[in-house]
Design a protein around this motif. Structure first.
Motif, PDB file in Angstrom:
ATOM      1  N   TRP A 258      14.689  21.495  24.860  1.00 32.20           N
ATOM      2  CA  TRP A 258      15.624  20.303  24.942  1.00 32.20           C
ATOM      3  C   TRP A 258      17.055  20.764  25.831  1.00 32.20           C
ATOM      4  O   TRP A 258      17.697  19.974  26.404  1.00 32.20           O
ATOM      5  CB  TRP A 258      16.295  20.155  23.587  1.00 32.20           C
ATOM      6  N   ILE A 259      17.376  21.814  25.992  1.00 34.20           N
ATOM      7  CA  ILE A 259      18.322  22.474  26.692  1.00 34.20           C
ATOM      8  C   ILE A 259      18.323  22.405  28.249  1.00 34.20           C
ATOM      9  O   ILE A 259      19.182  22.581  28.974  1.00 34.20           O
ATOM     10  CB  ILE A 259      19.044  23.627  25.968  1.00 34.20           C
ATOM     11  N   ASN A 260      17.036  22.473  28.389  1.00 36.72           N
ATOM     12  CA  ASN A 260      16.570  22.585  30.010  1.00 36.72           C
ATOM     13  C   ASN A 260      15.329  21.605  30.191  1.00 36.72           C
ATOM     14  O   ASN A 260      14.492  22.734  30.631  1.00 36.72           O
ATOM     15  CB  ASN A 260      16.798  23.953  30.543  1.00 36.72           C
ATOM     16  N   PRO A 261      15.292  20.943  30.038  1.00 41.22           N
ATOM     17  CA  PRO A 261      13.955  20.138  30.201  1.00 41.22           C
ATOM     18  C   PRO A 261      13.448  20.144  31.593  1.00 41.22           C
ATOM     19  O   PRO A 261      13.850  20.082  32.672  1.00 41.22           O
ATOM     20  CB  PRO A 261      13.935  18.512  29.951  1.00 41.22           C
ATOM     21  N   GLY A 262      12.168  20.819  31.827  1.00 42.70           N
ATOM     22  CA  GLY A 262      11.206  20.730  32.721  1.00 42.70           C
ATOM     23  C   GLY A 262      11.678  22.105  33.613  1.00 42.70           C
ATOM     24  O   GLY A 262      11.141  22.415  34.643  1.00 42.70           O
ATOM     25  N   GLY A 263      12.533  22.911  32.979  1.00 41.34           N
ATOM     26  CA  GLY A 263      13.081  24.071  33.801  1.00 41.34           C
ATOM     27  C   GLY A 263      12.134  25.241  33.574  1.00 41.34           C
ATOM     28  O   GLY A 263      11.224  25.355  32.822  1.00 41.34           O
ATOM     29  N   GLN A 264      12.343  26.167  34.460  1.00 43.69           N
ATOM     30  CA  GLN A 264      11.559  27.473  34.165  1.00 43.69           C
ATOM     31  C   GLN A 264      12.610  28.565  33.841  1.00 43.69           C
ATOM     32  O   GLN A 264      13.747  28.565  34.400  1.00 43.69           O
ATOM     33  CB  GLN A 264      10.711  27.792  35.400  1.00 43.69           C
TER      34      GLN A 264
ATOM     35  N   ALA B  73      17.080  16.236  18.707  1.00 44.43           N
ATOM     36  CA  ALA B  73      17.238  15.015  18.903  1.00 44.43           C
ATOM     37  C   ALA B  73      18.777  14.649  18.215  1.00 44.43           C
ATOM     38  O   ALA B  73      19.432  13.568  18.628  1.00 44.43           O
ATOM     39  CB  ALA B  73      16.543  13.944  17.964  1.00 44.43           C
ATOM     40  N   SER B  74      19.544  15.646  17.751  1.00 48.62           N
ATOM     41  CA  SER B  74      20.890  15.336  17.318  1.00 48.62           C
ATOM     42  C   SER B  74      21.761  15.613  18.277  1.00 48.62           C
ATOM     43  O   SER B  74      21.643  16.192  19.761  1.00 48.62           O
ATOM     44  CB  SER B  74      21.209  16.634  16.467  1.00 48.62           C
ATOM     45  N   PRO B  75      23.164  14.456  18.513  1.00 46.08           N
ATOM     46  CA  PRO B  75      24.027  14.537  19.560  1.00 46.08           C
ATOM     47  C   PRO B  75      24.672  16.040  19.734  1.00 46.08           C
ATOM     48  O   PRO B  75      25.178  16.354  20.819  1.00 46.08           O
ATOM     49  CB  PRO B  75      24.908  13.859  19.068  1.00 46.08           C
ATOM     50  N   LEU B  76      24.554  16.919  18.586  1.00 47.66           N
ATOM     51  CA  LEU B  76      25.118  18.345  18.761  1.00 47.66           C
ATOM     52  C   LEU B  76      24.099  19.234  18.120  1.00 47.66           C
ATOM     53  O   LEU B  76      24.193  19.587  17.071  1.00 47.66           O
ATOM     54  CB  LEU B  76      26.393  18.416  17.824  1.00 47.66           C
TER      55      LEU B  76
ATOM     56  N   VAL C 144      29.236  25.727  19.670  1.00 48.06           N
ATOM     57  CA  VAL C 144      28.521  24.567  19.647  1.00 48.06           C
ATOM     58  C   VAL C 144      27.985  24.441  21.102  1.00 48.06           C
ATOM     59  O   VAL C 144      28.389  24.840  22.098  1.00 48.06           O
ATOM     60  CB  VAL C 144      29.364  23.240  19.245  1.00 48.06           C
ATOM     61  N   ALA C 145      26.704  23.432  21.287  1.00 45.82           N
ATOM     62  CA  ALA C 145      26.126  23.375  22.240  1.00 45.82           C
ATOM     63  C   ALA C 145      25.572  21.908  22.392  1.00 45.82           C
ATOM     64  O   ALA C 145      24.933  21.390  21.423  1.00 45.82           O
ATOM     65  CB  ALA C 145      25.092  24.301  22.581  1.00 45.82           C
ATOM     66  N   SER C 146      25.641  21.225  23.304  1.00 48.34           N
ATOM     67  CA  SER C 146      24.779  20.034  23.594  1.00 48.34           C
ATOM     68  C   SER C 146      24.589  19.953  25.373  1.00 48.34           C
ATOM     69  O   SER C 146      25.673  19.707  25.920  1.00 48.34           O
ATOM     70  CB  SER C 146      25.522  18.570  23.179  1.00 48.34           C
ATOM     71  N   PHE C 147      23.340  19.953  25.695  1.00 51.34           N
ATOM     72  CA  PHE C 147      23.401  20.329  27.173  1.00 51.34           C
ATOM     73  C   PHE C 147      23.624  19.106  27.762  1.00 51.34           C
ATOM     74  O   PHE C 147      23.329  17.967  27.604  1.00 51.34           O
ATOM     75  CB  PHE C 147      21.786  20.617  27.381  1.00 51.34           C
ATOM     76  N   GLU C 148      24.518  19.380  29.034  1.00 49.12           N
ATOM     77  CA  GLU C 148      24.647  18.282  30.011  1.00 49.12           C
ATOM     78  C   GLU C 148      25.801  17.227  29.271  1.00 49.12           C
ATOM     79  O   GLU C 148      25.794  16.214  29.615  1.00 49.12           O
ATOM     80  CB  GLU C 148      23.487  17.592  30.670  1.00 49.12           C
TER      81      GLU C 148
END
Lengths: 436, 159
Positions: free
Chosen positions: A276-282, A372-375, A389-393
């Motif tokens: 979730w934090i880096n979709p599609g990343g490697q 799926a949480s906002p945070l 706390v973290a929520s990507f982008e």
């Protein structure tokens, strides 16, 4: 100096991990096992357990690869071995099952050799069950992994079908170096598990247990031995999870784990939890939280994994888990902190923080992650060292009580312990309370 | 030779070189390790059908690294001119400079340079590994070397 020597010099310190070979073999075997038990409408019905091939195979001559074990001595074992009517109906079911087998597309039934034989027939709590053996000449195929073409022993695992008649629930072949499927659910309701007897006590475990202190473990219940086949009846009301382990008792290390049931389940939905934090990343995403400590992904991975695995017992033959991201920094008390998200097999991923170093290191479990949480990440550090706390982008702000919103950063942040809420801003703006 | 035995021999013998190739291609040790493990796992799964494991591995690593460049741009690259004044040992310093210089090259040129001058592949072998023509290898080499020479001090080598 020549360019070649410059490139050599630049890589002088780059050495592979001593664990690379073991990890690679485990990963490769898992890939094969998943490919063989390919997803499909039948995949959820079939639930096979793989055993390490060297323990399950023996070779008879250069061209014949067979399963090893007391069950394959030419006799029919089990308390129904003398029931000719049952044996005949098992063989009839075996012959009729090939066209609908998951392995039919791999061509393993196209060149059958010799006669089929029932090697075990016995009573189980779910009804009569059997194991059928027959040779086949296996040819190279686009979706089959063979060391060489030749004669291989095929096995069919039989249970009582919905109508009570013998039904082949799975079949397999002993590809060298590949996890061989030698256990099966006898019934479609998954109440009884059967496994080829390895000659040593077998135990069965139905999932990881996550302790409040961050510990992760498994308990193994012994399977009963029945003349070549081990059986286990699930307690009433038990719903088998996605990762059922079989192991040689007592299971004290990953090497004792002899199989994982659940490989037929598509893992992609589970992987999204990590992604979730880096979709599609490697590779891994590293999110600095500030402070004087500077670290790279390798250092963070090593520290995080060591702490997580120190709290893990029971092991898995395939993956010891990993995180695809790390947030790290220095807390107000001056301690280094690393946060990551760790997933074991198909389980939901869990959040952990590793605070401090050496003997003063503190391991902080943060519970399951909800991507799926906002945070998705909100983990409170001990000793009033704050929240990570973290929520990507997303832009992150915090406030204390009814005070003003204070910008904390983007992607991830370390906010004061007294914070009572975080405001997450992306396409929309959502306030997430921090529960003390 | 059995699958496991042959595979083990290959991994134990070739992994150091392959990891170093991957490291130069992606510029990050952790990513290089992950990339190599991924390639080796795929090789294990199809070991019996691989004729030349070394060539297969190099090709797979080069392709994986190129795909990574295409799909991920968030990786922090080392900017030139930001060397720590208290530079470390010679290998560390060389590593930093070389990675920084390689990072300025487009992916194709970077791969050509690494395969030709680190892995010592011929033009034909490099073309086969990257799935391009020998003419492309020559032109990429010709473009890459002057740029690297401007950033790194190294002697002329035959192309």
């Amino acid at each position: 100096m020549e360019l070649t020597k410059l490139l050599e010099l630049a890589t002088t310190d780059v050495e592979p991990s001593p664990a690379l070979l073991t990890q690679t073999r485990r990963g490769g075997q898992r890939r094969i096992r998943r490919r063989r038990a390919s997803a499909g409408s039948l995949a959820l019905v079939l639930a096979l357990v793989g055993f390490a091939a060297p323990r399950a195979l023996s070779r008879q001559g250069p061209d014949r690869v067979v399963f090893a074990g007391a069950l394959f001595d030419g006799q029919t074992h089990g308390d129904l071995s003398s029931d000719a009517t049952y044996r005949a109906s098992v063989l009839q079911a075996w012959g009729a099952s090939h066209a609908t087998s998951l392995n039919a597309g791999r061509g393993i039934f196209e060149d059958m050799r010799g006669q089929a034989k029932v090697v075990w027939a016995g009573t189980t709590p779910a009804g009569p069950a059997a194991v059928v053996s027959q040779d086949a000449f296996l040819h190279h195929h686009a979706d089959i992994s063979l060391e060489h073409e030749g004669v291989y022993q095929l096995l069919g695992f039989v249970g009582p079908g919905a109508d009570g008649q013998p039904t082949v629930v799975a079949d397999t072949y002993p590809a060298p170096g590949v996890q061989s499927d030698i256990a099966w659910y006898v019934d479609s309701g998954r109440h009884v598990v059967a496994a080829l007897d390895t000659g040593k006590p077998l135990g069965i475990s139905f999932g990881w247990v996550y302790g409040k202190d961050g510990s992760v473990s498994r308990t193994y219940a012994p399977m009963s031995q029945h003349d070549g086949v081990a059986l286990f009846e699930l307690p009433p009301g038990t719903v088998p999870g996605l990762s059922v382990h079989l192991g040689l008792l007592p299971v004290t290390s990953p090497d004792d784990v002899r199989g994982v049931l659940g490989g037929v389940v598509d893992t992609r939905p589970a992987m999204k939890r990590l992604d979730w934090i880096n979709p599609g990343g490697q590779g891994e995403t590293v999110m600095p939280l500030g402070g004087s400590w500077q670290a790279d992904a390798g250092q963070l991975r090593a520290r995080f994994n060591a702490a997580v695995r120190a709290h893990q017992s029971g092991g898995t033959p395939f993956s010891e888990g990993f995180s695809l991201w790390y947030a790290y920094g220095t807390t107000p008390s001056g301690r280094q902190v690393v946060v990551g998200e760790h997933q074991l097999e198909e389980d939901p991923s869990h959040l952990y923080a590793v605070l401090g170093t050496g003997s003063g290191q503190v391991f902080v479990p943060g519970g399951e992650v909800d991507p799926a949480s906002p945070l998705p990440v909100a983990i409170r550090l001990p000793d009033s060292d704050g929240w990570i706390v973290a929520s990507f982008e997303r832009t992150l702000e915090y406030r204390i009580g009814t005070g003003a919103w204070i910008r904390a950063g983007r992607d991830a942040a370390l906010v004061p312990d007294a914070s009572t809420a975080v405001r997450v801003t992306g396409n929309s703006q959502i306030v997430v309370p921090l529960t003390h | 030779m059995a699958r496991d035995e042959g595979f083990d021999v290959f991994v134990l013998g070739a992994s150091r070189r392959l990891l170093r190739t991957a490291f130069l291609l992606v510029g990050d040790r952790g990513t290089a390790e992950d990339l190599l493990q991924d390639v080796l796992e795929r090789m294990y799964a199809r070991w019996s059908r691989i004729d030349d494991p070394h060539a297969y591995a190099r090709r797979a690593i080069a392709h994986a690294a190129t795909n990574r460049w295409r799909t991920r741009r968030r990786h922090a690259e080392v900017p030139l001119g930001e060397r720590d004044a208290a530079a470390g040992t010679e290998p560390e310093s060389a590593c930093r400079d070389v990675l920084a210089a390689l990072a300025t090259l487009p992916p194709g040129q970077r791969a050509v340079v690494i395969l030709r001058f680190f892995d010592d592949l011929s033009i034909d072998q490099t073309a086969a590994a990257l799935g391009c023509s020998t003419g492309t290898v020559k032109s990429q080499t010709a473009r890459a070397l002057p740029r690297l020479r401007a950033l790194l001090a190294f002697a002329e080598e035959p192309c």
